[in-house]
Design a protein around this motif. Sequence first.
Motif, PDB file in Angstrom:
ATOM      1  N   GLY A   1      28.190  27.306  45.600  1.00 39.26           N
ATOM      2  CA  GLY A   1      27.512  27.908  46.742  1.00 39.26           C
ATOM      3  C   GLY A   1      28.262  29.054  47.387  1.00 39.26           C
ATOM      4  O   GLY A   1      28.257  29.200  48.609  1.00 39.26           O
ATOM      5  N   MET A   2      28.920  29.883  46.577  1.00 37.08           N
ATOM      6  CA  MET A   2      29.675  31.017  47.110  1.00 37.08           C
ATOM      7  C   MET A   2      29.499  32.216  46.207  1.00 37.08           C
ATOM      8  O   MET A   2      28.958  32.113  45.105  1.00 37.08           O
ATOM      9  N   SER A   3      29.956  33.376  46.669  1.00 34.70           N
ATOM     10  CA  SER A   3      29.807  34.584  45.874  1.00 34.70           C
ATOM     11  C   SER A   3      30.775  34.572  44.697  1.00 34.70           C
ATOM     12  O   SER A   3      31.859  33.973  44.757  1.00 34.70           O
ATOM     13  N   THR A   4      30.392  35.272  43.629  1.00 34.87           N
ATOM     14  CA  THR A   4      31.270  35.391  42.472  1.00 34.87           C
ATOM     15  C   THR A   4      32.565  36.091  42.853  1.00 34.87           C
ATOM     16  O   THR A   4      33.651  35.726  42.386  1.00 34.87           O
ATOM     17  N   ASP A   5      32.481  37.095  43.723  1.00 33.13           N
ATOM     18  CA  ASP A   5      33.676  37.832  44.142  1.00 33.13           C
ATOM     19  C   ASP A   5      34.659  36.914  44.849  1.00 33.13           C
ATOM     20  O   ASP A   5      35.875  36.948  44.564  1.00 33.13           O
ATOM     21  N   TYR A   6      34.179  36.064  45.751  1.00 39.43           N
ATOM     22  CA  TYR A   6      35.070  35.156  46.481  1.00 39.43           C
ATOM     23  C   TYR A   6      35.748  34.193  45.520  1.00 39.43           C
ATOM     24  O   TYR A   6      36.981  34.012  45.545  1.00 39.43           O
ATOM     25  N   TYR A   7      34.953  33.581  44.633  1.00 39.10           N
ATOM     26  CA  TYR A   7      35.533  32.623  43.692  1.00 39.10           C
ATOM     27  C   TYR A   7      36.521  33.314  42.757  1.00 39.10           C
ATOM     28  O   TYR A   7      37.606  32.785  42.489  1.00 39.10           O
ATOM     29  N   SER A   8      36.169  34.492  42.259  1.00 40.24           N
ATOM     30  CA  SER A   8      37.033  35.201  41.323  1.00 40.24           C
ATOM     31  C   SER A   8      38.376  35.532  41.952  1.00 40.24           C
ATOM     32  O   SER A   8      39.433  35.440  41.308  1.00 40.24           O
ATOM     33  N   ARG A   9      38.376  35.924  43.215  1.00 42.29           N
ATOM     34  CA  ARG A   9      39.642  36.241  43.886  1.00 42.29           C
ATOM     35  C   ARG A   9      40.550  35.023  43.984  1.00 42.29           C
ATOM     36  O   ARG A   9      41.773  35.144  43.908  1.00 42.29           O
ATOM     37  N   LEU A  10      39.967  33.836  44.142  1.00 40.94           N
ATOM     38  CA  LEU A  10      40.792  32.622  44.163  1.00 40.94           C
ATOM     39  C   LEU A  10      41.462  32.399  42.806  1.00 40.94           C
ATOM     40  O   LEU A  10      42.644  32.038  42.745  1.00 40.94           O
ATOM     41  N   GLU A  11      40.713  32.624  41.729  1.00 40.85           N
ATOM     42  CA  GLU A  11      41.298  32.451  40.396  1.00 40.85           C
ATOM     43  C   GLU A  11      42.300  33.550  40.068  1.00 40.85           C
ATOM     44  O   GLU A  11      43.145  33.388  39.186  1.00 40.85           O
ATOM     45  N   GLN A  12      42.219  34.662  40.764  1.00 40.91           N
ATOM     46  CA  GLN A  12      43.120  35.792  40.517  1.00 40.91           C
ATOM     47  C   GLN A  12      44.295  35.829  41.491  1.00 40.91           C
ATOM     48  O   GLN A  12      45.009  36.833  41.577  1.00 40.91           O
ATOM     49  N   ARG A  13      44.476  34.753  42.247  1.00 39.70           N
ATOM     50  CA  ARG A  13      45.619  34.588  43.154  1.00 39.70           C
ATOM     51  C   ARG A  13      45.613  35.587  44.313  1.00 39.70           C
ATOM     52  O   ARG A  13      46.663  35.900  44.874  1.00 39.70           O
TER      53      ARG A  13
END
Length: 281
Positions: free
Chosen positions: A45-57
């Motif tokens: 339930g979140m944006s791809t950009d937000y999730y991707s930034r978490l995986e990218q530290r």
Amino acid sequence: MDRAQLADFLRTRREALQPEDVGMPRGPRRRTRGLRREEAAALSGMSTDYYSRLEQRRGPQPSEPMLAAIARGLRLSLAERDHLFRIAGHNTPSRPGDLRSDHITPGLMRILGRLDDTPAQVVSDVAETLAQTPMAAALLGDQTQFTGPERSLTYRWFTEPAARLLYPQEDHPLHSRYFTSGLRAAYSRQGAGGRAEELRDLLLDRSEEFASLWSAHEIDVPRVDPKRLRHPELGVLTLQCQVLLDLEQNQTLLVYTAAPGSEDDEKLRLLPVLGTRPVGT
């Protein structure tokens, strides 16, 4: 917050999930190991950009509700969910009946993920909707949007008149008894300090109807079944409500169905066209 551990944990859990685990088609050209980032983000339930930034530290520290959403989206076990909270810089939930009861087990999430063409939702033992299929949001409205005590349908039932528009008026007295009985059962399981006690105290102060029903001390009031639901465009639908209990988490999966070929079945088929029902209509 340990950004490196968080990023690595999210990536490995995402790659361990297969599309079939979350009710998604694999498709003939899939080369990604496990789920894609955009799929994990959508499930959480979140944006791809937000999730991707978490995986990218490089993302901000996620809030506790955001972490709970990620845990559900990635189908984490309770131990994995607690680990996620710790590496994100938060304490693991410890109060009786608190965030622990919000966590939906991977098995129950897999079942829900396979019911996209059916109104279905997971609710807690204090009537908080934790997850819904799109068909359930079209039938009942998005009941996951509420915060605070309003998350509980029992609380809204006795404090917000709009909550009762879901049901025909002649069914209201039995629903009131059922919701009160359900809250008492949750209170007896959770004991002092849980959500049920908090909701009980609030409702005793704010609703004379609830106070009267609570004093009657009714136990195990039967569910209203078949369930009649009022839709602003489709009118009243009479549906069977199938129930699957998760005893470990004290959660319930509710699945609404109608006899094939019936008028109510035809109305259900119109829900995807109508989209999410506005809450309070």
